[in-house]
Design a protein around this motif. Structure first.
Motif, short mmCIF file in Angstrom:
data_model
loop_
_atom_site.label_atom_id
_atom_site.label_comp_id
_atom_site.label_asym_id
_atom_site.label_seq_id
_atom_site.Cartn_x
_atom_site.Cartn_y
_atom_site.Cartn_z
N VAL A 26 0.86 -1.18 0.00
CA VAL A 26 0.00 0.00 0.00
C VAL A 26 0.90 1.23 0.00
CG1 VAL A 26 -1.78 1.27 1.25
CG2 VAL A 26 -1.82 -1.25 1.22
N THR A 27 0.62 2.16 -0.91
CA THR A 27 1.51 3.31 -1.09
C THR A 27 1.78 4.04 0.22
OG1 THR A 27 0.91 3.69 -3.40
CG2 THR A 27 1.69 5.59 -2.18
N GLY A 28 3.06 4.32 0.44
CA GLY A 28 3.49 5.05 1.63
C GLY A 28 3.67 4.19 2.86
N THR A 29 3.50 2.85 2.70
CA THR A 29 3.67 1.95 3.84
C THR A 29 4.65 0.84 3.45
OG1 THR A 29 1.98 0.25 3.32
CG2 THR A 29 1.21 2.31 4.32
N THR A 30 4.95 -0.01 4.41
CA THR A 30 5.73 -1.22 4.12
C THR A 30 4.85 -2.44 4.34
OG1 THR A 30 6.57 -1.19 6.40
CG2 THR A 30 7.94 -0.15 4.69
N THR A 31 3.55 -2.28 4.08
CA THR A 31 2.57 -3.36 4.26
C THR A 31 2.24 -3.97 2.92
OG1 THR A 31 1.61 -2.17 6.14
CG2 THR A 31 0.31 -3.96 5.18
N PRO A 32 2.76 -5.17 2.61
CA PRO A 32 2.48 -5.78 1.31
C PRO A 32 1.10 -6.43 1.27
CG PRO A 32 3.89 -7.22 2.59
CD PRO A 32 3.69 -5.97 3.42
N LEU A 33 0.50 -6.48 0.09
CA LEU A 33 -0.78 -7.17 -0.06
C LEU A 33 -0.60 -8.68 0.13
CD1 LEU A 33 -2.50 -5.33 -3.06
CD2 LEU A 33 -2.64 -4.86 -0.61
N ILE A 34 0.54 -9.21 -0.30
CA ILE A 34 0.89 -10.61 -0.08
C ILE A 34 2.20 -10.62 0.70
CG2 ILE A 34 1.51 -12.80 -1.15
CD1 ILE A 34 -1.39 -12.10 -1.59
N ALA A 35 2.15 -11.14 1.92
CA ALA A 35 3.32 -11.06 2.81
C ALA A 35 4.53 -11.76 2.23
CB ALA A 35 2.97 -11.65 4.17
N ALA A 36 4.29 -12.87 1.50
CA ALA A 36 5.41 -13.65 0.95
C ALA A 36 5.97 -13.03 -0.33
CB ALA A 36 4.97 -15.08 0.67
N GLY A 37 5.25 -12.08 -0.92
CA GLY A 37 5.71 -11.48 -2.15
C GLY A 37 5.61 -12.43 -3.35
N PHE A 38 6.21 -12.03 -4.46
CA PHE A 38 6.21 -12.81 -5.69
C PHE A 38 7.63 -12.93 -6.22
CE2 PHE A 38 2.08 -10.81 -5.42
CZ PHE A 38 1.20 -11.82 -5.74
N SER A 39 8.01 -14.13 -6.62
CA SER A 39 9.31 -14.33 -7.28
C SER A 39 9.07 -14.33 -8.78
CB SER A 39 9.93 -15.65 -6.82
OG SER A 39 10.26 -15.61 -5.45
N LEU A 40 9.57 -13.31 -9.46
CA LEU A 40 9.35 -13.15 -10.89
C LEU A 40 10.66 -13.39 -11.64
CD1 LEU A 40 7.15 -9.91 -10.85
CD2 LEU A 40 6.40 -12.30 -10.83
N THR A 41 10.59 -14.20 -12.68
CA THR A 41 11.77 -14.53 -13.49
C THR A 41 11.80 -13.68 -14.74
OG1 THR A 41 11.73 -16.82 -12.69
CG2 THR A 41 13.00 -16.37 -14.68
N PHE A 42 12.89 -13.00 -14.97
CA PHE A 42 13.06 -12.12 -16.12
C PHE A 42 14.23 -12.60 -16.98
CE2 PHE A 42 11.38 -9.50 -12.64
CZ PHE A 42 10.24 -8.99 -13.23
N THR A 43 14.26 -12.16 -18.21
CA THR A 43 15.39 -12.40 -19.11
C THR A 43 16.00 -11.05 -19.47
OG1 THR A 43 14.40 -14.41 -20.03
CG2 THR A 43 16.12 -13.33 -21.33
N LYS A 44 17.29 -10.94 -19.30
CA LYS A 44 17.96 -9.67 -19.60
C LYS A 44 17.78 -9.30 -21.08
CE LYS A 44 21.42 -9.85 -15.92
NZ LYS A 44 22.86 -9.96 -15.59
N GLY A 45 17.68 -8.00 -21.30
CA GLY A 45 17.50 -7.52 -22.66
C GLY A 45 16.05 -7.40 -23.08
N ARG A 46 15.12 -7.62 -22.13
CA ARG A 46 13.69 -7.56 -22.44
C ARG A 46 12.97 -6.57 -21.54
NH1 ARG A 46 12.09 -13.97 -23.38
NH2 ARG A 46 13.61 -14.36 -25.03
#
Length: 264
Positions: free
Chosen positions: A218-238
């Motif tokens: 939530v903007t201005g806080t350190t309270t995430p909507l999902i406590a565990a977060g998300f692990s996102l995989t990216f490819t460089k150059g994209r």
């Protein structure tokens, strides 16, 4: 090397037999260079929770379909369905009416039109159209949509770029941080129905396909909507679009963050 896009200009199946056992394909293809101003380029992402499976139409002509091996249109594009899966579909620049109907093999409301909007894509430009809001089983209608121009950032093979599209129904304004909920802010103050600018993920680290832990606070806080977060995989150059979906307070359509890249 530039990639080349193709589309079928004459219907598939026009073959001529030279002799028994030999077929010659007579389908005509047009080679399309990226950003050819003769066309506009469209992706459609159904982000309307509870939406039935749909077929999309452009000015009354079928624009999308999903077929079984028997040729029956029995799949369509339901919630979180993306058309096309890779690349973009083409249309002529200018004003068009985009509609959607429930697939003809549906057990309820087959062929019912549930969505209509006017779009005005420009020559040589790329767009993603997101259906939004929540589907009403009583009104039988997709209430809204967002059309976003897919401008491409200047890419670098050592970097990853992203933008965030907030289509999480009932969402507060959100910040994106990496590694920890208290970590480095990458994107800030993204309201429902809006998209951030393109930003570089800082300190992406070694390897071609880094995994980045992300948190949506939530903007201005350190309270995430999902406590565990998300692990996102990216490819460089994209460059990636991270889209947020679901319905606040719903266990059927929980908050989720998904990515796609679609540039030529």
């Amino acid at each position: 090397m530039k990639k080349i896009l193709y589309f079928i200009a004459v219907g598939i199946g026009l073959f001529a037999a030279c002799k028994k056992g030999d077929l010659v394909e007579s389908t005509v293809y047009e080679k399309i260079n990226p950003a050819d101003p003769k066309y506009s380029y469209i992706k459609i992402l159904n982000l309307t929770p509870a939406s039935p499976a749909l077929t999309f139409y452009m000015d009354g002509s079928k624009f999308s379909s999903a077929l079984s091996t028997l040729g029956t249109e029995n799949a369509g594009y339901a919630y979180n369905g993306l058309f096309p899966d890779l690349g973009y579909a083409t249309t002529r620049p200018g004003s068009h009416t985009l509609t959607a109907k429930i697939i003809p093999t549906a057990t309820a409301d087959a062929n019912l039109q549930v969505f209509s909007t006017t779009i005005n894509p420009q020559a040589g430009k790329y767009y993603t159209i997101f259906t939004t809001g929540q589907y009403s089983a009583t009104e039988k209608k997709i209430p809204s949509s967002v059309m976003l121009e897919d401008t491409r950032p200047a890419l670098d093979t050592s970097k990853v770029f992203l933008r965030v599209v907030n289509l999480y129904n009932g969402s507060p304004n959100l910040d994106l941080t990496r590694d920890l909920a208290t970590g480095t802010k990458i994107v800030t103050n993204i309201a429902y129905g809006t998209a951030s600018n393109w930003v570089e993920i800082p300190n992406i680290g070694p390897g071609i396909t880094p995994v980045v832990k992300t948190f949506f606070n939530v903007t201005g806080t350190t309270t995430p909507l999902i406590a565990a977060g998300f692990s996102l995989t990216f490819t460089k150059g994209r460059a990636y679009t991270v889209y947020l979906r679901g319905v606040a307070g719903s266990t059927t359509y929980p908050f989720s963050a998904t990515i796609y890249t679609a540039f030529y």
